[in-house]
Design an enzyme around this catalytic site. Structure first.
Site, PDB file in Angstrom:
ATOM      1  N   HIS A  10     -99.191 -65.074 -53.458  1.00  0.00           N
ATOM      2  CA  HIS A  10     -99.096 -66.294 -52.655  1.00  0.00           C
ATOM      3  C   HIS A  10     -97.661 -66.475 -52.195  1.00  0.00           C
ATOM      4  O   HIS A  10     -96.736 -66.571 -53.009  1.00  0.00           O
ATOM      5  CB  HIS A  10     -99.528 -67.510 -53.471  1.00  0.00           C
ATOM      6  CG  HIS A  10     -99.388 -68.800 -52.718  1.00  0.00           C
ATOM      7  ND1 HIS A  10     -98.283 -69.601 -52.823  1.00  0.00           N
ATOM      8  CD2 HIS A  10    -100.225 -69.403 -51.832  1.00  0.00           C
ATOM      9  CE1 HIS A  10     -98.434 -70.662 -52.035  1.00  0.00           C
ATOM     10  NE2 HIS A  10     -99.599 -70.561 -51.432  1.00  0.00           N
ATOM     11  N   SER A  37     -95.393 -57.320 -60.554  1.00  0.00           N
ATOM     12  CA  SER A  37     -96.637 -58.093 -60.561  1.00  0.00           C
ATOM     13  C   SER A  37     -96.554 -59.280 -61.510  1.00  0.00           C
ATOM     14  O   SER A  37     -95.984 -59.192 -62.595  1.00  0.00           O
ATOM     15  CB  SER A  37     -97.803 -57.198 -60.961  1.00  0.00           C
ATOM     16  OG  SER A  37     -98.040 -56.204 -59.981  1.00  0.00           O
ATOM     17  N   ALA A  94     -98.559 -57.379 -57.296  1.00  0.00           N
ATOM     18  CA  ALA A  94     -99.810 -58.138 -57.284  1.00  0.00           C
ATOM     19  C   ALA A  94     -99.641 -59.470 -58.018  1.00  0.00           C
ATOM     20  O   ALA A  94     -98.930 -59.563 -59.017  1.00  0.00           O
ATOM     21  CB  ALA A  94    -100.921 -57.327 -57.934  1.00  0.00           C
TER      22      ALA A  94
END
Length: 262
Positions: A168, A217, A183
Site C-alpha cells: 500500500h 517485505s 510484498a
C-alpha cells in the site's frame, strides 16, 4: 456488437462513437465484444477515447472518456481505465469529473486492475492483477507493479521500479527510479491520525524513496521519513526516522546495522 454508454442510462455502438469522433481506433486493434466505452463522465462532459495500433481490450473491460492508449498495449479482462473519482476522499468531495488518462506503448494492464482518471503510465510498464491506481498517480517506464497493490492519489513512481504484491502506497508517496518495494509493505502519511475532522487541517507528509533503495517485505514506513539512495530496509522493519544513503537498517524501530556493499 460493442457498446458504449454516453449517459448513465443510454447506450450506442462503437461505430456511432467512431463516427461522432469520440472513439479513435488504431490499425490492428482487437476489442472483445463485451468491452464498454464510456465517453461521458458523471457531470455529462464528453471526452474522446484514443486507442493506438494493435491495442487489445479483454472481456468486460471498461474504458472511460479521456483515455489515450499507446501502441501494442494489452488491457486485460475486467480492467477499468479512466474511472472518474466520486465521493469523499482526502478533505475533498469529488463530483465524478473525468480527466485525461494516458497509458503508454507496450503496457500490460492485467485482469481486474483499476486505473483512475488522470493517471499516467509510461511505456513498457506492467500493472498487476487487481492493482488499483487512484487519481493522478504517475508510473514511469519499464516498471512492474505486482498484483493487489494500491497506489493512492498523487503517488509518483519512477522508471524501472518493482513493487511486489499486496503493498500500500499512501497518497503523494514519491518513489524514485530503480526502487524495489517488497510484498506487503505499508506506508503512512498522517502524523496526527486525523481523518475528516472539521476543526483540524490534515497535513499529509508521505514517505520518500530515493534512487535504488530496497524495502523488504512487511516493512512499515511512517509519515515523513526518507529512505536514502541505495539504502536497504530489512523485512518486517518499522521505519520511524530517515534512513541515510547506503545504510542497512532493520528492526522495530529500525536502526542502522551496516552499509550496503557496492
Amino acid at each position: 456488437m460493442m457498446h458504449t454508454t454516453t449517459t448513465m442510462d443510454s447506450a450506442v455502438t462503437a461505430v456511432d462513437l467512431v463516427q461522432s469522433g469520440l472513439l479513435e481506433l488504431g490499425d490492428g486493434c482487437r476489442i472483445h465484444p463485451t468491452a464498454v466505452f464510456v465517453p461521458a463522465d458523471m457531470l455529462g462532459t464528453l471526452r474522446p477515447i484514443v486507442l493506438g495500433a494493435r491495442v487489445v481490450l479483454g472481456a468486460f473491460t471498461v474504458v472511460h472518456g479521456g483515455t489515450r492508449v499507446g501502441d501494442d498495449t494489452h488491457i486485460g479482462h475486467r480492467a477499468i481505465v479512466g474511472e472518474p473519482e466520486y465521493g469523499y476522499a482526502m478533505r475533498q468531495v469529488y463530483q465524478g469529473a473525468g480527466d485525461t488518462t494516458a497509458i503508454g506503448s507496450g503496457v500490460v494492464v492485467r485482469a481486474g486492475a483499476v486505473v483512475y482518471a488522470g493517471a499516467r503510465i509510461g511505456n513498457d510498464t506492467t500493472i498487476g492483477h487487481n492493482t488499483l491506481l487512484r487519481t493522478n498517480v504517475t508510473v514511469g517506464s519499464g516498471s512492474q507493479l505486482a498484483a493487489n497493490l494500491t497506489a493512492e492519489r498523487g503517488t509518483r513512481i519512477g522508471d524501472g521500479v518493482r513493487c511486489s504484491p499486496g503493498s500500500h502506497l499512501t497518497a503523494d508517496t514519491v518513489i524514485a527510479d530503480r526502487v524495489f518495494i517488497g510484498a506487503g509493505v505499508r506506508t503512512v502519511n498522517d502524523k496526527q491520525l486525523i481523518w475528516r475532522d472539521p476543526d483540524q487541517e490534515q497535513i499529509l507528509d508521505p514517505p520518500v524513496f530515493e534512487y535504488g533503495c530496497k524495502i523488504g517485505s512487511g516493512a512499515v514506513l511512517l509519515a515523513g521519513v526518507t529512505v536514502g539512495v541505495r539504502a536497504l530496509v530489512g523485512a518486517g522493519s518499522v521505519v520511524t526516522r530517515d534512513v541515510p544513503a547506503d545504510a542497512v537498517v532493520y528492526g522495530s524501530p529500525a536502526r542502522q546495522h551496516g552499509q550496503v556493499t557496492r
